[in-house]
Design a protein around this motif. Structure first.
Motif, PDB file in Angstrom:
ATOM      1  N   SER A 234      -6.990   0.470   3.986  1.00 37.22           N
ATOM      2  CA  SER A 234      -7.221   1.251   2.748  1.00 37.22           C
ATOM      3  C   SER A 234      -8.578   1.408   2.811  1.00 37.22           C
ATOM      4  O   SER A 234      -8.762   2.242   1.923  1.00 37.22           O
ATOM      5  CB  SER A 234      -6.337   0.203   1.813  1.00 37.22           C
ATOM      6  OG  SER A 234      -6.990  -1.016   1.717  1.00 37.22           O
TER       7      SER A 234
ATOM      8  N   ALA B  99       1.336   7.782   5.679  1.00 43.57           N
ATOM      9  CA  ALA B  99       0.747   6.426   5.314  1.00 43.57           C
ATOM     10  C   ALA B  99      -0.903   6.521   5.473  1.00 43.57           C
ATOM     11  O   ALA B  99      -1.326   5.854   4.591  1.00 43.57           O
ATOM     12  CB  ALA B  99       1.300   5.389   6.421  1.00 43.57           C
TER      13      ALA B  99
ATOM     14  N   TYR C 232      -2.776   2.161  -1.180  1.00 47.14           N
ATOM     15  CA  TYR C 232      -2.014   0.957  -0.658  1.00 47.14           C
ATOM     16  C   TYR C 232      -2.612  -0.380  -1.337  1.00 47.14           C
ATOM     17  O   TYR C 232      -3.377  -0.555  -1.068  1.00 47.14           O
ATOM     18  CB  TYR C 232      -1.764   0.962   0.722  1.00 47.14           C
ATOM     19  CG  TYR C 232      -1.029  -0.270   1.298  1.00 47.14           C
ATOM     20  CD1 TYR C 232       0.541  -0.299   1.004  1.00 47.14           C
ATOM     21  CD2 TYR C 232      -1.587  -1.389   1.861  1.00 47.14           C
ATOM     22  CE1 TYR C 232       1.266  -1.432   1.389  1.00 47.14           C
ATOM     23  CE2 TYR C 232      -0.824  -2.310   2.150  1.00 47.14           C
ATOM     24  CZ  TYR C 232       0.626  -2.373   2.056  1.00 47.14           C
ATOM     25  OH  TYR C 232       1.409  -3.483   2.296  1.00 47.14           O
TER      26      TYR C 232
ATOM     27  N   PHE D 229       6.430  -0.564   2.921  1.00 45.83           N
ATOM     28  CA  PHE D 229       5.745   0.821   2.382  1.00 45.83           C
ATOM     29  C   PHE D 229       6.218   1.659   3.400  1.00 45.83           C
ATOM     30  O   PHE D 229       6.431   2.936   3.144  1.00 45.83           O
ATOM     31  CB  PHE D 229       4.456   0.348   2.429  1.00 45.83           C
ATOM     32  CG  PHE D 229       3.371   1.271   2.524  1.00 45.83           C
ATOM     33  CD1 PHE D 229       3.182   2.194   1.412  1.00 45.83           C
ATOM     34  CD2 PHE D 229       2.523   1.834   3.349  1.00 45.83           C
ATOM     35  CE1 PHE D 229       2.321   3.244   0.985  1.00 45.83           C
ATOM     36  CE2 PHE D 229       1.785   2.980   3.339  1.00 45.83           C
ATOM     37  CZ  PHE D 229       1.606   3.745   2.181  1.00 45.83           C
TER      38      PHE D 229
END
Length: 198
Positions: free
Chosen positions: A28, A71, A78, A87
């Motif tokens: 992330s 994603a 996230y 997720f």
């Protein structure tokens, strides 16, 4: 991906482990290698989910690719308080729904070769293929949520608790939907068998 890859992954998805949290945090923050590690870890699980929902190799590969693309785009926001696979399943659920909305009849050459219909061969193999086809057709008649729960519980072999985590619904609700889905499948399969015997 081959059908032999469609068996369970053995990944513990109850809650993120420390290793997964660390990798997800790095991903992330923009670490591409960390995202690649998550990709490698969960690629097969996402593909299996897509394949059992769509029943097509080409579409499952397309959905899997789109899930990981979305994603990657969403990684900066996230929060690793829930499992990364949950997720991904959430994204996959939306991509599959989009796919159903956009669906038009189509079959690729690879799918036609990989899944011959009524091809002559030994009786046991033919009966097994026919049973699998009838089961997939029956599953396709369930509601999208029932399909998802059946796939996660019986194909992915996830626990009720895991399915509840993935869907965001209470375990008791999952058990109720599962019970109704199995009853509907039994009725659909019996009806199909009676029509097949005519």
């Amino acid at each position: 991906m081959a059908e032999k890859d469609l068996n369970g992954s053995g990944i513990d998805t109850d809650r993120p482990d420390d290793d997964e949290r660390d990798i997800a945090r790095r991903a992330s923050a923009g670490d591409r290698r960390a995202f690649a590690a998550l990709y490698d870890r969960y690629l097969d699980a996402v593909y299996r989910y897509a394949w059992y929902r769509l029943r097509s190799d080409a579409e499952a590969e397309e959905v899997t690719s789109e899930v990981f693309h979305r994603a990657l785009v969403a990684m900066p926001s996230y929060q690793p308080r829930r499992p990364f696979l949950a997720f991904l399943y959430g994204i996959a659920r939306h991509v599959v729904a989009d796919s159903f909305r956009d669906a038009r009849p189509r079959a690729s050459f690879e799918d036609a070769i990989a899944h011959p219909s009524d091809a002559p061969g030994p009786d046991d193999v033919a009966l097994g293929l026919d049973d699998a086809r009838r089961l997939r057709a029956a599953i396709a008649q369930l509601t999208p949520l029932q399909q998802e729960i059946v796939v996660l519980r019986y194909i992915e072999e996830r626990s009720t608790k895991e399915v509840a985590t993935f869907t965001g619904k209470p375990e008791s609700t999952i058990r109720g939907i599962q019970m109704r889905a199995l009853a509907a499948l039994r009725d659909l399969m019996e009806r199909d068998l009676m029509e097949h015997e005519r």
